[in-house]
Motif scaffolding. Structure first.
Motif: not given
Length: 350
Positions: A204, A216-224, A226, A251
């Protein structure tokens, strides 16, 4: 998380055999110290996940930040400051705080810069994630709260920050509890390449080194986040509600900028600020920590971490290492709050 182990210490992975004899001697000394020390005051028994919140948070201007923090326990009790890491938040200590409060401690659990309700006071301030900047945030918070000296505990980024405070300002740190040991790093040591298998575990940080990674981290920060939780604590059966309570802190409008700068700075891909040079220089020498310390490690930590023998000599005062069994992963204080709270009390000398 895994990033909390700097490249300097990770070089021990390839040379562990050279430290076995020293480690055995060190373990003898640690065992002797453990057998002679006073046991901690009895703490209430608590099941992990018993608590879900701290109640109303507080805010205070401290240094370049307006810091959001939880507080528990008597205001005149001995101070304990507990520091979270990435991608976690103050809920790492949601069960630890009431345990310590019940033992008479004043417990302070702040959101680090870029998390939760902590905000920069000025839009002009550089969104800097380098290690000394975060440590100075904690000194500023102590000053704002008029806390002269505290026992400091940390996990992940928080453990690194706690180690730095103990190393550079020992007069402000009564005792230290650090998950995964000595976590101070330097840009120079981070230039050392690792064997491919070791590099794989740090995927990462290379992702974050790219513009695609930042987006990608900005868009998927919660998925990332988890995914990191699952990899770092493979035996921790956290539920969605537990994760969501912490994920809300991501957030923060400065979160992505702080995280990306942190990892790019470590790899020498982003500049630090000159005003922190006088702090980074001694840290690059990996100073010995001179305050009483207990280090902790979970027996199921899925993040890369060194053997305790790799850092035992970095602590020159009363010192002990404990491995916490039972499938405990990287987020140790939340997974094993009883063990962490006990370590705080005993490191403090009670």
């Amino acid at each position: 998380m895994a990033e909390e182990i700097n490249h300097h210490r990770r070089r021990f992975f390839g040379t562990a055999a050279l430290t076995i004899a020293a480690a055995e001697l060190g373990m003898i000394n640690l065992a002797a110290a453990q057998s002679s020390k006073t046991e901690a005051a009895d703490l209430p028994t608590i099941k992990p996940g018993t608590n879900t919140s701290f109640g109303p948070l507080k805010q205070i201007d401290a240094g370049v930040l307006n810091v959001g923090y939880a507080e528990a326990g008597p205001t005149d009790g001995p101070a304990v400051i507990l520091l979270h890491g990435w991608p976690y938040d103050i809920h790492t200590y949601v069960d630890v705080a009431p345990l310590l409060a019940s033992a008479g401690y004043r417990v302070i659990v702040p959101y680090l810069r870029g998390y939760g309700t902590t905000r920069f006071l000025s839009s002009e301030t550089v969104r800097n994630g380098q290690q000394s900047a975060i440590a100075l945030d904690i000194i500023a918070l102590m000053d704002a709260l008029k806390i002269e000296k505290a026992t400091i505990g940390g996990c992940d980024w928080g453990a690194r920050t706690a180690c730095i405070v103990a190393a550079l300002w020992p007069e402000r740190c009564k005792a230290l509890v650090s998950v995964s040991g000595y976590l101070i790093g330097s840009q120079q040591s981070n230039k050392m390449p690792l064997p491919p298998k070791a590099e794989l575990q740090w995927w990462y940080q290379y992702y974050f080194a790219t513009e695609r990674g930042q987006a990608g981290y900005d868009k998927y920060r919660r998925d990332f986040a988890k995914l990191i939780w699952q990899l770092a604590s493979p035996k921790w059966a956290f539920d969605d509600a537990t994760f969501d309570r912490s994920a809300a802190s991501f957030d923060n409008s400065d979160h992505v900028g702080i995280v990306i700068h942190n990892y790019r700075w470590r790899l020498g891909l982003a500049e630090g600020e000159p005003r922190y040079d006088d702090f980074e220089k001694p840290l690059a020498e990996f100073p010995v920590i001179t305050v009483p310390t207990i280090t902790l490690e979970g027996d199921a930590n899925g993040a890369p971490h060194p053997d305790p023998s790799a850092y035992a000599k970095k602590f020159s005062a009363r010192y002990e290492h404990r491995t916490i069994n039972g499938g405990i992963g990287h987020n140790l204080p939340q997974e094993a709050p009883q063990a962490f709270a006990k370590a705080v009390v005993e490191a403090d000398g009670h």
